[in-house]
Design a protein around this motif. Structure first.
Motif, mmCIF file in Angstrom:
data_model
loop_
_atom_site.group_PDB
_atom_site.id
_atom_site.type_symbol
_atom_site.label_atom_id
_atom_site.label_comp_id
_atom_site.label_asym_id
_atom_site.label_seq_id
_atom_site.Cartn_x
_atom_site.Cartn_y
_atom_site.Cartn_z
ATOM 1 N N TYR A 216 0.832 -1.213 0.000
ATOM 2 C CA TYR A 216 0.000 0.000 0.000
ATOM 3 C C TYR A 216 0.864 1.259 0.000
ATOM 4 O O TYR A 216 0.663 2.162 -0.815
ATOM 5 C CB TYR A 216 -0.924 -0.022 1.217
ATOM 6 C CG TYR A 216 -1.619 1.272 1.501
ATOM 7 C CD1 TYR A 216 -2.618 1.744 0.673
ATOM 8 C CD2 TYR A 216 -1.278 2.032 2.615
ATOM 9 C CE1 TYR A 216 -3.259 2.935 0.929
ATOM 10 C CE2 TYR A 216 -1.919 3.216 2.889
ATOM 11 C CZ TYR A 216 -2.908 3.668 2.031
ATOM 12 O OH TYR A 216 -3.539 4.853 2.293
ATOM 13 N N LEU A 217 1.849 1.306 0.877
ATOM 14 C CA LEU A 217 2.712 2.484 0.944
ATOM 15 C C LEU A 217 3.533 2.652 -0.333
ATOM 16 O O LEU A 217 3.692 3.764 -0.843
ATOM 17 C CB LEU A 217 3.626 2.395 2.160
ATOM 18 C CG LEU A 217 2.927 2.533 3.510
ATOM 19 C CD1 LEU A 217 3.883 2.186 4.647
ATOM 20 C CD2 LEU A 217 2.368 3.931 3.684
ATOM 21 N N MET A 218 4.043 1.553 -0.871
ATOM 22 C CA MET A 218 4.835 1.639 -2.094
ATOM 23 C C MET A 218 3.978 2.058 -3.288
ATOM 24 O O MET A 218 4.458 2.765 -4.179
ATOM 25 C CB MET A 218 5.538 0.307 -2.368
ATOM 26 C CG MET A 218 6.546 -0.064 -1.304
ATOM 27 S SD MET A 218 7.802 1.188 -1.005
ATOM 28 C CE MET A 218 8.916 0.841 -2.334
ATOM 29 N N LEU A 219 2.716 1.648 -3.313
ATOM 30 C CA LEU A 219 1.829 2.085 -4.396
ATOM 31 C C LEU A 219 1.550 3.585 -4.311
ATOM 32 O O LEU A 219 1.492 4.264 -5.339
ATOM 33 C CB LEU A 219 0.513 1.303 -4.352
ATOM 34 C CG LEU A 219 0.575 -0.120 -4.879
ATOM 35 C CD1 LEU A 219 -0.704 -0.872 -4.523
ATOM 36 C CD2 LEU A 219 0.809 -0.134 -6.375
ATOM 37 N N ILE A 220 1.387 4.101 -3.103
ATOM 38 C CA ILE A 220 1.213 5.550 -2.952
ATOM 39 C C ILE A 220 2.433 6.274 -3.502
ATOM 40 O O ILE A 220 2.315 7.282 -4.211
ATOM 41 C CB ILE A 220 0.953 5.938 -1.483
ATOM 42 C CG1 ILE A 220 -0.416 5.453 -1.031
ATOM 43 C CG2 ILE A 220 1.058 7.449 -1.283
ATOM 44 C CD1 ILE A 220 -0.703 5.682 0.433
ATOM 45 N N VAL A 221 3.613 5.756 -3.191
ATOM 46 C CA VAL A 221 4.850 6.367 -3.691
ATOM 47 C C VAL A 221 4.893 6.281 -5.216
ATOM 48 O O VAL A 221 5.223 7.259 -5.893
ATOM 49 C CB VAL A 221 6.091 5.686 -3.065
ATOM 50 C CG1 VAL A 221 7.362 6.138 -3.738
ATOM 51 C CG2 VAL A 221 6.135 5.960 -1.576
ATOM 52 N N TRP A 222 4.575 5.134 -5.756
ATOM 53 C CA TRP A 222 4.636 4.948 -7.208
ATOM 54 C C TRP A 222 3.667 5.884 -7.915
ATOM 55 O O TRP A 222 4.031 6.558 -8.887
ATOM 56 C CB TRP A 222 4.340 3.494 -7.548
ATOM 57 C CG TRP A 222 4.478 3.165 -9.003
ATOM 58 C CD1 TRP A 222 5.477 3.566 -9.848
ATOM 59 C CD2 TRP A 222 3.592 2.394 -9.799
ATOM 60 N NE1 TRP A 222 5.270 3.060 -11.110
ATOM 61 C CE2 TRP A 222 4.119 2.339 -11.103
ATOM 62 C CE3 TRP A 222 2.414 1.718 -9.519
ATOM 63 C CZ2 TRP A 222 3.503 1.648 -12.135
ATOM 64 C CZ3 TRP A 222 1.805 1.026 -10.550
ATOM 65 C CH2 TRP A 222 2.344 1.000 -11.829
ATOM 66 N N PHE A 223 2.418 5.946 -7.452
ATOM 67 C CA PHE A 223 1.441 6.848 -8.064
ATOM 68 C C PHE A 223 1.856 8.308 -7.914
ATOM 69 O O PHE A 223 1.726 9.106 -8.833
ATOM 70 C CB PHE A 223 0.054 6.632 -7.474
ATOM 71 C CG PHE A 223 -0.546 5.292 -7.781
ATOM 72 C CD1 PHE A 223 -0.299 4.645 -8.978
ATOM 73 C CD2 PHE A 223 -1.363 4.655 -6.866
ATOM 74 C CE1 PHE A 223 -0.858 3.407 -9.273
ATOM 75 C CE2 PHE A 223 -1.934 3.419 -7.139
ATOM 76 C CZ PHE A 223 -1.679 2.797 -8.346
#
Length: 135
Positions: A122-129
């Motif tokens: 979840y945290l890495m997806l926020i960073v990626w987006f």
């Protein structure tokens, strides 16, 4: 660089670091077969530190800049990340339960990994987006 961009970049750094530690913790728990591959408080302490850093940077930047950094664009990215992380969590739970049923992983390590891996994703997806939108 405007303060709102600084907050967004800071958010990506602290979320990325916290997410990476969560994923590493879960992966280590599975590979080592134990629920505490590193001190258990490290992911939580990093999450708390990330929150403190983001609150302080938002207060320093002021209300207007903070609103720009935490706008509907961020909320949209956060929602999208949560939707994907939910399904990743379902898949991780299924895979780990099959591995547990087959006797390939320890129950405590699987329990820890099934909780912390989706959080890291979840945290890495926020960073990626967020990084995609900044470029």
């Amino acid at each position: 660089m405007p303060a709102s961009e600084t907050i967004s970049k800071t958010r990506n750094v602290v979320f990325g670091l916290t997410g990476a530690v969560c994923i590493v913790y879960g992966a280590l728990a599975l590979t080592m077969g134990r629920p505490d591959p590193m001190p258990f408080w490290i992911p939580g302490a990093l999450g708390l530190l990330a929150a403190i850093i983001l609150v302080i940077s938002s207060v320093i930047a002021g209300a207007e800049q903070s609103k720009m950094a935490w706008d509907e664009g961020y909320l949209s990215e956060q929602r999208r990340a949560a939707e994907i992380a939910f399904w990743v969590g379902i898949i991780v739970h299924f895979i780990l339960s099959m591995l547990l049923f087959g006797g390939m992983i320890e129950i405590n390590a699987g329990f820890v990994a099934s909780g912390i891996l989706p959080a890291g994703v979840y945290l890495m997806l926020i960073v990626w987006f967020g990084a995609r939108d900044q470029s």
